[in-house]
Design a protein around this motif. Sequence first.
Motif, PDB file in Angstrom:
ATOM      1  N   UNK A  70     -25.431  -1.743 -13.033  1.00 46.57           N
ATOM      2  CA  UNK A  70     -25.223  -0.667 -12.073  1.00 46.57           C
ATOM      3  C   UNK A  70     -23.945   0.124 -12.325  1.00 46.57           C
ATOM      4  N   UNK A  83     -22.599   5.985 -18.000  1.00 39.63           N
ATOM      5  CA  UNK A  83     -22.593   6.545 -19.356  1.00 39.63           C
ATOM      6  C   UNK A  83     -22.773   5.526 -20.472  1.00 39.63           C
ATOM      7  N   UNK A  94     -24.507   3.721 -23.468  1.00 37.80           N
ATOM      8  CA  UNK A  94     -25.386   4.265 -24.502  1.00 37.80           C
ATOM      9  C   UNK A  94     -25.885   3.130 -25.377  1.00 37.80           C
ATOM     10  N   UNK A 115     -35.805  -4.145 -22.105  1.00 39.43           N
ATOM     11  CA  UNK A 115     -34.815  -3.130 -21.776  1.00 39.43           C
ATOM     12  C   UNK A 115     -34.733  -3.003 -20.269  1.00 39.43           C
ATOM     13  N   UNK A 116     -33.539  -3.059 -19.759  1.00 43.70           N
ATOM     14  CA  UNK A 116     -33.382  -2.889 -18.318  1.00 43.70           C
ATOM     15  C   UNK A 116     -32.209  -1.962 -18.048  1.00 43.70           C
ATOM     16  N   UNK A 117     -32.421  -0.972 -17.192  1.00 45.83           N
ATOM     17  CA  UNK A 117     -31.336  -0.061 -16.854  1.00 45.83           C
ATOM     18  C   UNK A 117     -31.265   0.114 -15.352  1.00 45.83           C
ATOM     19  N   UNK A 118     -30.057   0.068 -14.835  1.00 44.95           N
ATOM     20  CA  UNK A 118     -29.848   0.260 -13.407  1.00 44.95           C
ATOM     21  C   UNK A 118     -28.859   1.397 -13.152  1.00 44.95           C
ATOM     22  N   UNK A 119     -28.654   2.231 -14.125  1.00 43.80           N
ATOM     23  CA  UNK A 119     -27.699   3.313 -13.928  1.00 43.80           C
ATOM     24  C   UNK A 119     -28.311   4.623 -14.403  1.00 43.80           C
ATOM     25  N   UNK A 120     -28.266   5.661 -13.550  1.00 43.80           N
ATOM     26  CA  UNK A 120     -28.953   6.903 -13.925  1.00 43.80           C
ATOM     27  C   UNK A 120     -28.307   7.630 -15.096  1.00 43.80           C
ATOM     28  N   UNK A 121     -27.052   7.341 -15.395  1.00 44.23           N
ATOM     29  CA  UNK A 121     -26.423   8.064 -16.500  1.00 44.23           C
ATOM     30  C   UNK A 121     -26.565   7.314 -17.821  1.00 44.23           C
ATOM     31  N   UNK A 122     -27.246   6.184 -17.786  1.00 39.96           N
ATOM     32  CA  UNK A 122     -27.427   5.418 -19.018  1.00 39.96           C
ATOM     33  C   UNK A 122     -28.386   6.142 -19.946  1.00 39.96           C
ATOM     34  N   UNK A 123     -28.194   5.918 -21.215  1.00 38.84           N
ATOM     35  CA  UNK A 123     -29.137   6.476 -22.163  1.00 38.84           C
ATOM     36  C   UNK A 123     -29.497   5.395 -23.173  1.00 38.84           C
ATOM     37  N   UNK A 124     -30.751   5.052 -23.190  1.00 39.14           N
ATOM     38  CA  UNK A 124     -31.206   3.959 -24.049  1.00 39.14           C
ATOM     39  C   UNK A 124     -32.363   4.473 -24.877  1.00 39.14           C
ATOM     40  N   UNK A 125     -32.276   4.220 -26.151  1.00 36.84           N
ATOM     41  CA  UNK A 125     -33.371   4.632 -27.013  1.00 36.84           C
ATOM     42  C   UNK A 125     -33.763   3.470 -27.882  1.00 36.84           C
TER      43      UNK A 125
END
Lengths: 438, 249, 481
Positions: free
Chosen positions: C380, C384, C386, C408-418
Amino acid sequence: MSSATTNETPPAPVEAFAQVEQAGGPLLPLRKAGLARFAERGYPTTSDEDWRFTSLKPLADLPFLPTLEPLGQALGQADIADITFGQHDVDRLVFIDGHFSSDLSIILEQPDGVTITNLSNRLSGLENEIGSLSANDENPFIALNDAFFTDGALIQIPANGSLAKPVHLVFLSTANEASQATHIRNWIEAGANAQGTIIESHLSLGQAVASTNVVTETRVSAGANLEHIKFQDQSLNAIHLASLHSELSNDARYAFHSFALGARLSRNNLRMRLAKPGIECVLNGLYMTRADQLADHHMIVDHAAPHCDSHEYFNGILDDQSRGVFHGRILVQPVAQKTDAKQTNKNLILSDNATANTKPQLEIYADDVKCTHGATIGEMDDDAIFYLRARGLDTKTARRMLMHGFAGEIVDRIQHDGVREELDQLVWNRLEGEHHLD
Amino acid sequence: MLEIKNLQAGIEDKPILKGIDLSVNAGEVHAIMGPNGSGKSTLASVLAGRDGYDVTGGEVLLQDDDLLDLAPEERAREGVFLAFQYPVEIPGVNSAYFLRSAVNEIRKHRGEEELDAMNFLKAVKAKMKELGLSEDFLKRPVNAGFSGGEKKRNEILQMAMLNPKLAVLDETDSGLDIDALRIVADGVNRLKGLDNAQVVITHYQRLLDYIVPDFVHVLYDGRIIKSGDKTLAHELEEKGYDWLIRDAA
Amino acid sequence: MSAHTDTIDEFVASEYKYGFVTDIESESLDPGLNEDVVRFISAKKNEPEWLLEWRLKALRHFEKMENPTWPHVKYPPVDFQEISYYSAPKKKGDGPKSLDEVDPKLLETYEKLGVPLHERARLAGVAVDAVFDSESIGTTFKEDLAKAGVIFCSISEAVQEHPELVKKYIGKVVPYTDNFYAALNSAVFSDGSFVYIPKGTRCPMELSTYFRINAANTGQFERTLIVAEESSHVSYLEGCTAPMRDENQLHAAVVELVALDNAEIKYSTVQNWYPGDEEGRGGIYNFVTKRGICKTNAKISWTQVETGSAITWKYPSVILQGDNSIGEFYSVALTNKAQQADTGTKMVHIGKNTRSTIVSKGISAGKGQNSYRGLVQVGKKATNARNFSQCDSLLIGDKCGAHTFPYIEAKNPSASIEHEATTSKIGEDQIFYCNQRGLEPQDAVNMIVNGFCKEVFRELPMEFAVEAQKLLDVSLEGSVG
């Protein structure tokens, strides 16, 4: 690996089974076996790898009672006219809480050999068919469905035949009391070179914490071409569990589109078996969640024959405290040389509290294959935003346009023009109206 | 029209443009040539206002307005058009919808009436015909799945529809076969007028057979090391860049 | 395509170069795992009470745990009572005081492995700690390193000489409760390397540990701990080999890295344990836990070239706790014969502006099964964050498998995962193209595979990049795709 605590069968379904047993019918062996399987396994828990991110606690805690009898709410044609796709020129089967409503259904004359009816109307002859495609799946909800399903659609298109119009299957939930569980079963069969478009809608008229558990088995024969659009827009209290088992034969073309907009918890199990060469299979989905919604798509595409193409595209837009879950497994068996499989999952997170989980998987046992997958989570492409700005659009407009495009990418793959256009508008209105776009 | 004075810019701490001076008048076509890595595309990006480039000195005036202060979309509305070397694919966004939005933003800015769908379609279809683009093009998502040639023609189509004062063409010839090159060049030439200017960035002289420049500049290591008329391009074709670089060093 | 089949067969049959056994008298504990064994190891090493207690707690925890079944590998159950948990070359008297006193047979062994330890032939600029079965037999360049304030020694020695450092950091990155094999290792670890780089210091040379399993029926349970103080820098490399034996041997290591503010640790592995034969007889079970923690602005980079072992099960990971910290994972994993690998990484983004890069290249040949398994998690608060992951698989022959299991798990809107993954085989057109230019098919395969792995090799220290490339060539002998 279900933990010990869930192995106790919730009492309600077992008691309810007495009524099923009494009713008897040709499917009683299937129903009994289903009950036994469910009793053995119980509800899955998050320690089950397949349910790792999707907790069924709300379901396991409530005594969900199968709606074996209609709940008795009277609906008229006007109620249907207002629903999504209500104005399309289609043949329509309407089910209310898992019970067929002949009053609301309209099936005009069909070409020779085409059957469009409710399943419980034609059970004989299908004893050995129903359950045959879903049999090897350990998902306990299939077991539960085997035991308790009340009705559903039966669509059969003979060899070289086609549906006169798209068939719209409308499943309405009217439950106003919590803990009601509707079990729906569909059987769809397209003969050799048959064609058709099927639209499946799941909608709620009530706001209760009720569950829908739908199992669909689809057999697509050689050269057939089937498009199936599933639109799930149930109330934000509903629990929606679905399982689709499709078996595809030589040179079949099959496109399944899943739009998961509603329900507090929705889970779509998609199991594709590409059993013969030359198949083209597309799974395409869009999930848009807000509040405390959870939308889960869990698929296995089993390449069991050479020269097949499969493509999966799933985009998710996640807002508020919601969660989007994607699990996609492409299995390429040793015989499946020349497989071309591609899988993408993209997620946009709009709020500080939303979560995206993605597990795109490749399991490959043949060497001459082209398999790729990609997953992204994140913000919009900076290059695309710059491109739009360099053409005079401001950042806000550019972002909205990309967001629309992000959803549009999925919507655009629908072949049926009317459905595609209506969904495009609906999805965009939803995003504008209910999500935090800026 | 365009006045670039001692422009210096780079990425992070790496200087790329080290003092560019260039003056472009209305009605003129300028070619900017140079070997790879000389800063050609950086110049295009800086003119259009791409993020990630830091301008560390100098100024850029478009008809006496300071361009560098403006956001990319404001520059576009003021009449700067960049034909991208690598046009960006935007899946899901319909080409017609995109282009009409852009056209109307710019018209709005100029105080012109917005085009309705009908008039827009009429206008765009005429231009598409000239560029040999089929009509289904409008239904497809922006650049997604386009061939290299289609992308470049799409850039020129947009340029024709947006009617810029200053068009910057960044390696528009790369990846084009001779027929596509001719179509693109015809499109560019047709847009040439007394009240606009074109800056053509290219690595090869080939494009300049079709888009004939009034001036040719050679960019090397972030500076213009030589300017001349179109004969300079032929000289470069013959002798390469080495002799100039040696002189400059 | 009979030529194709022949060469594949030849490939499968290619020999393991390091399969010899050193005939040396060893002192080994009888097989079995219990409290007495743990007490024996601890006493043998003259350990302080706290460490014994910690080992015993780990043992008790281990006894409550179950062997994990989730990796995509198949093997018969390991009987932990059949393994000897301690084996070391027999010492004469007090044991060697310096490398000069080490049994010449041991020095010869390392020489044969290409890692000469005696002063004349040492690798220039690389300090080596040589671990033979359960014991470190010596460390080169110790004095030179000491001048820079760098501590590089066996972990047993560190326990004696620097107990405060060991106590402060051991088990902090990988607690004994972490997983089944980490618990086992914590209970019975015998030796391993210890590195400490003081504040502001750039380690003046490459550090490396060479692990050798020699004795039969023993497991190797080494434990490595690297602490890089603020603004320090170290590059570390480990190499591993073992004799050819028909029975499987267990290697369950734990590696912990601590990179404090602005520090950088580069950890490279060239793993060439005996892989077993084409029927899956013998070979090392390589079940390893490797993890590092990054504080503010710190960087940890894992590079691994995994060509050996019957089964590999390891996920070198980075906890990006500090803001602006960086984690990297570069991996080449080759499975041939009946080898199975389930390997990848975990990148856990906790701090702001954290960045991670994952490049994984899997090559499957023979009947090899190669899985990438990775986790990218963005918390969270990781604004930013990456991540970029690229997982490519190359298949050589039609009896092998290549699998990719990212989480892959993301809890933050500014994350960038590719995340991107591809699977392909060596194209016949590629081979033909090379042939047409006069290259032998085998050279073409080597060239293509090396090209496929280039992004990873260039992360290795220069000396080892060449070695890794050669290793891959040897492993690929005869493998025309």
